[in-house]
Motif scaffolding. Structure first.
Motif, short mmCIF file in Angstrom:
data_model
loop_
_atom_site.label_atom_id
_atom_site.label_comp_id
_atom_site.label_asym_id
_atom_site.label_seq_id
_atom_site.Cartn_x
_atom_site.Cartn_y
_atom_site.Cartn_z
N SER A 62 1.36 7.61 -4.41
CA SER A 62 -0.02 8.10 -4.48
C SER A 62 -0.97 7.06 -5.08
O SER A 62 -2.08 7.39 -5.48
CB SER A 62 -0.08 9.38 -5.33
OG SER A 62 0.41 9.12 -6.64
N ALA A 63 -0.54 5.80 -5.15
CA ALA A 63 -1.38 4.76 -5.76
C ALA A 63 -1.20 3.44 -5.03
O ALA A 63 -0.25 3.25 -4.26
CB ALA A 63 -1.03 4.61 -7.24
N TYR A 64 -2.14 2.54 -5.30
CA TYR A 64 -2.04 1.18 -4.77
C TYR A 64 -1.52 0.28 -5.87
O TYR A 64 -1.98 0.33 -7.02
CB TYR A 64 -3.41 0.69 -4.29
CG TYR A 64 -3.89 1.39 -3.06
CD1 TYR A 64 -3.59 0.91 -1.80
CD2 TYR A 64 -4.62 2.57 -3.15
CE1 TYR A 64 -4.01 1.57 -0.66
CE2 TYR A 64 -5.06 3.24 -2.02
CZ TYR A 64 -4.74 2.73 -0.78
OH TYR A 64 -5.16 3.40 0.34
N GLN A 107 0.18 1.04 3.53
CA GLN A 107 -1.09 0.43 3.96
C GLN A 107 -1.50 -0.66 2.97
O GLN A 107 -1.48 -0.47 1.77
CB GLN A 107 -2.19 1.48 4.06
CG GLN A 107 -3.55 0.93 4.44
CD GLN A 107 -3.55 0.28 5.81
OE1 GLN A 107 -3.23 0.93 6.80
NE2 GLN A 107 -3.89 -1.00 5.87
N LYS A 108 -1.86 -1.82 3.52
CA LYS A 108 -2.21 -2.97 2.69
C LYS A 108 -3.72 -3.24 2.74
O LYS A 108 -4.36 -3.00 3.75
CB LYS A 108 -1.47 -4.22 3.14
CG LYS A 108 0.06 -4.12 3.07
CD LYS A 108 0.69 -5.39 3.63
CE LYS A 108 2.20 -5.31 3.62
NZ LYS A 108 2.80 -6.54 4.22
N TYR A 109 -4.22 -3.78 1.64
CA TYR A 109 -5.62 -4.22 1.57
C TYR A 109 -5.68 -5.56 0.86
O TYR A 109 -4.90 -5.83 -0.07
CB TYR A 109 -6.49 -3.23 0.79
CG TYR A 109 -6.83 -1.96 1.52
CD1 TYR A 109 -7.99 -1.87 2.29
CD2 TYR A 109 -6.01 -0.85 1.44
CE1 TYR A 109 -8.32 -0.70 2.95
CE2 TYR A 109 -6.32 0.33 2.10
CZ TYR A 109 -7.47 0.39 2.86
OH TYR A 109 -7.80 1.54 3.52
N LEU A 114 -8.72 5.16 -2.96
CA LEU A 114 -8.26 6.54 -2.80
C LEU A 114 -9.42 7.46 -2.42
O LEU A 114 -9.24 8.44 -1.68
CB LEU A 114 -7.58 7.03 -4.07
CG LEU A 114 -6.24 6.36 -4.40
CD1 LEU A 114 -5.76 6.77 -5.79
CD2 LEU A 114 -5.19 6.73 -3.35
N LYS A 172 -0.25 0.46 -0.58
CA LYS A 172 -0.11 1.87 -0.94
C LYS A 172 1.37 2.18 -1.19
O LYS A 172 2.24 1.95 -0.35
CB LYS A 172 -0.63 2.75 0.20
CG LYS A 172 -0.56 4.26 -0.07
CD LYS A 172 -1.78 4.73 -0.82
CE LYS A 172 -1.81 6.25 -0.99
NZ LYS A 172 -2.19 6.93 0.25
N SER A 173 1.65 2.72 -2.37
CA SER A 173 3.02 3.10 -2.75
C SER A 173 2.95 4.45 -3.43
O SER A 173 2.44 4.57 -4.54
CB SER A 173 3.64 2.04 -3.69
OG SER A 173 4.93 2.44 -4.10
N ASN A 226 -8.12 1.15 -7.32
CA ASN A 226 -7.40 2.35 -6.91
C ASN A 226 -8.35 3.52 -6.70
O ASN A 226 -8.30 4.23 -5.69
CB ASN A 226 -6.36 2.73 -7.97
CG ASN A 226 -4.94 2.43 -7.51
OD1 ASN A 226 -4.35 3.18 -6.76
ND2 ASN A 226 -4.42 1.30 -7.98
N ASP A 251 -4.82 7.26 4.07
CA ASP A 251 -3.98 6.08 4.25
C ASP A 251 -2.50 6.43 4.15
O ASP A 251 -2.09 7.20 3.28
CB ASP A 251 -4.31 5.01 3.20
CG ASP A 251 -5.50 4.16 3.60
OD1 ASP A 251 -5.94 4.26 4.76
OD2 ASP A 251 -6.01 3.42 2.74
N GLU A 310 1.65 5.55 3.72
CA GLU A 310 2.49 4.74 2.85
C GLU A 310 2.60 3.33 3.43
O GLU A 310 2.80 3.13 4.63
CB GLU A 310 3.89 5.36 2.75
CG GLU A 310 4.88 4.60 1.89
CD GLU A 310 4.71 4.86 0.40
OE1 GLU A 310 5.42 4.23 -0.40
OE2 GLU A 310 3.88 5.72 0.04
#
Length: 532
Positions: A527-529, A502-504, A492, A524-525, A488, A498, A500
């Motif tokens: 303010s965090a992954y 966005q996937k990694y 960030l 991304k959800s 994270n 990024d 809402e």
């Protein structure tokens, strides 16, 4: 005895191993090997026409691309499965998927009227050479466009004299169908028959009632209103071709009371002299014909075509010109974008519309942009525009960008555009693209970015010495939660913009008594992954 023994052994296998082997095959089928891969592809014209069954070499919208490409990818990569990823580069009707480009390509045209030029009292039909159009255009737009919206874009078309002007004849009206490759702003009215007026690049406005044989037709091509109030003693000329028929089957007409229905208006026939004989493809420019009978009037010009079941000529209108006493001199056509910003019209910065001279500079031979002053599927814009920008902006700096707009022919002529960015010494076109991922069953549009942690990333979270995560029991990164927290911090920091969702898939080094490589899928959800 040895041979007999082997024979019995083989027979034993045949008769006793049938059911066990079926079980083994079922287990093998249940443990299907998953093949995953990564690729980047660019669609070709054959892909659009043959594989995707489209009529054109582009998608109309991004949604069409999203709905049609999964089946295409399944056929292209039948063995690929879960975690596979393909980036597809493709074309759209407007030329790109950038919203700002569509804002310009869909902009309304505004042609400066003859009466709005500063030299209108001289019958000038353009800005004089020493007049700066930007000093006049904002006021002209303010006067003529009511209630513009903030951010509204308008493509302004005007003429400017090149060099000296003299008292003489002003060509104040031109309808050049051949150069435009369109029917311009003329109205095509089909009264009878299946055939209609066509826009062509080589033959101007074209009409023929022949299709598998002669057919009965009546078709009109009618100009917008032409104001003669400032141009007395005007003269008209028509440049045209007629073949396979008699000139009696066509007529050029003029009306002072046309309001939309040709049958309801009064029309006068213009008795042009020097017209085609009807038996070849040679263009013929008519003699000048006086329109003095219409001094002070507003008129409409019409081209009326008729054919029968026994005779169907082909009629091509190259251009029509009207001139009157006034200012004589060479003019050039210009087209520039203006945008309404903070309650005033301003020249749009960073947006460039290619001129006729620009196309010509790229080559005027067959298969080159200057041939018809446009691009097409066979004259690709990206093969020419980067080199044109290199010559036009020789002092461009790294990451400079410009929006370039151009005419594109695809059965009819429209406006397309794209963004070009100066990267490593060259102008690079923005590419419309979608990434698709395989979810185990199907290909789906996917924004997943595959990212491998760098030395700087490990350093930023205190793991720079070994450049890995220690996942041994009791160590700092043993738990998934601990590794997720550090990932994270890295994402960030590296990608603060990024959106809402966005996937990694993050690939990282681990140590669990031996070196290894693991991956973690996050999304991304807020303010965090979080883990996917």
């Amino acid at each position: 005895m040895k041979k007999i023994f082997y024979s019995f052994a083989i027979l034993s296998i045949v008769f006793t191993a049938c059911n066990p082997m079926e079980d083994i095959y079922e287990e093998v089928d249940a443990q299907e090997t998953i093949i995953s891969g990564d690729a980047t592809i660019t669609l070709t014209e054959d892909n659009y026409i043959e594989d995707l069954d489209l009529d054109n070499n582009y998608f109309n919208t991004n949604e069409d691309a999203k709905s049609m490409l999964p089946d295409f990818l399944s056929n292209l990569y039948p063995a690929w499965g879960l975690n596979s990823s393909v980036i597809v580069n493709y074309e759209l009707e407007n030329g790109t998927d950038l919203a700002i480009v569509e804002n310009y390509t869909s902009a309304a045209d505004f042609t400066i009227d003859n009466a709005d030029y500063p030299g209108a009292s001289d019958n000038a039909v353009g800005f004089y050479q020493d007049e700066n159009p930007a000093s006049f255009i904002p006021d002209i737009l303010t006067e003529n466009i009511t209630a513009p919206a903030e951010g509204q874009v308008t493509l302004v078309k005007y003429k400017q004299y090149v060099g000296e002007t003299v008292n003489g004849m002003t060509q104040f009206y031109t309808a050049d169908f051949k150069s435009a490759g369109t029917l311009l702003d003329y109205e095509a009215v089909n009264v009878t028959g299946a055939q209609e007026w066509e826009e062509t690049q080589s033959y101007g406005a074209k009409m023929s009632g022949y299709s598998g044989g002669s057919n009965e037709n009546e078709d009109w091509l009618i100009s917008p209103e032409i104001d003669l109030s400032s141009f007395s003693n005007a003269l008209i000329q028509v440049n045209q071709v007629l073949n396979y028929g008699s000139y009696n089957s066509v007529s050029v007409l003029i009306s002072k009371d046309y309001t939309g229905d040709p049958a309801a208006a009064n029309w006068d026939v213009l008795n042009l002299t020097n017209v085609p004989g009807g038996n070849n493809w040679t263009p013929v420019l008519s003699d000048e014909l006086s329109l003095s009978a219409y001094d002070g009037e507003s008129i409409n010009i019409a081209f009326r075509y008729t054919s029968t079941n026994s005779a169907a000529a082909t009629w091509e209108i190259f251009d029509t010109n009207i001139k009157a006493p006034g200012v004589e001199g060479e003019t050039k056509n210009e087209e520039v974008y203006y945008i309404y910003s903070n309650e005033e019209w301003v020249l749009a910065e960073g947006a460039y519309y290619l001129t006729s001279a620009d196309y010509d500079s790229m080559g005027e031979e067959s298969g080159q942009p200057g041939r018809y002053n446009n691009f097409s599927s066979s004259v690709a814009p990206n093969n020419y525009i980067p080199a044109f920008l290199q010559l036009t902006f020789p002092y461009a700096q790294e990451d400079d960008s410009i929006l370039v707009f151009f005419k594109y022919y695809n059965g009819s002529t429209g406006v397309r555009g794209n963004e070009f960015t100066f990267i490593d010494g060259s102008w690079v076109a923005h590419q419309s693209k979608l990434q698709f991922g395989h979810d185990g069953n199907n290909w789906v549009p996917d924004n997943t970015i595959k990212y491998t942690l760098t030395a700087a990333d490990y350093e930023s979270v205190g793991n720079g010495y070994y450049q890995n995560f220690d996942v041994r029991a009791g160590k700092d990164e043993e738990s998934v939660e601990a590794r997720l927290a550090k990932i994270n911090t890295i994402l960030l920091n590296n990608f603060p913009s990024d959106a809402e969702g966005q996937k990694y898939i993050v690939t990282y080094n681990i140590y669990n008594g031996a070196a290894g490589v693991w991956s973690m899928a996050v999304i991304k959800s807020g303010s965090a992954y979080i883990l996917q």
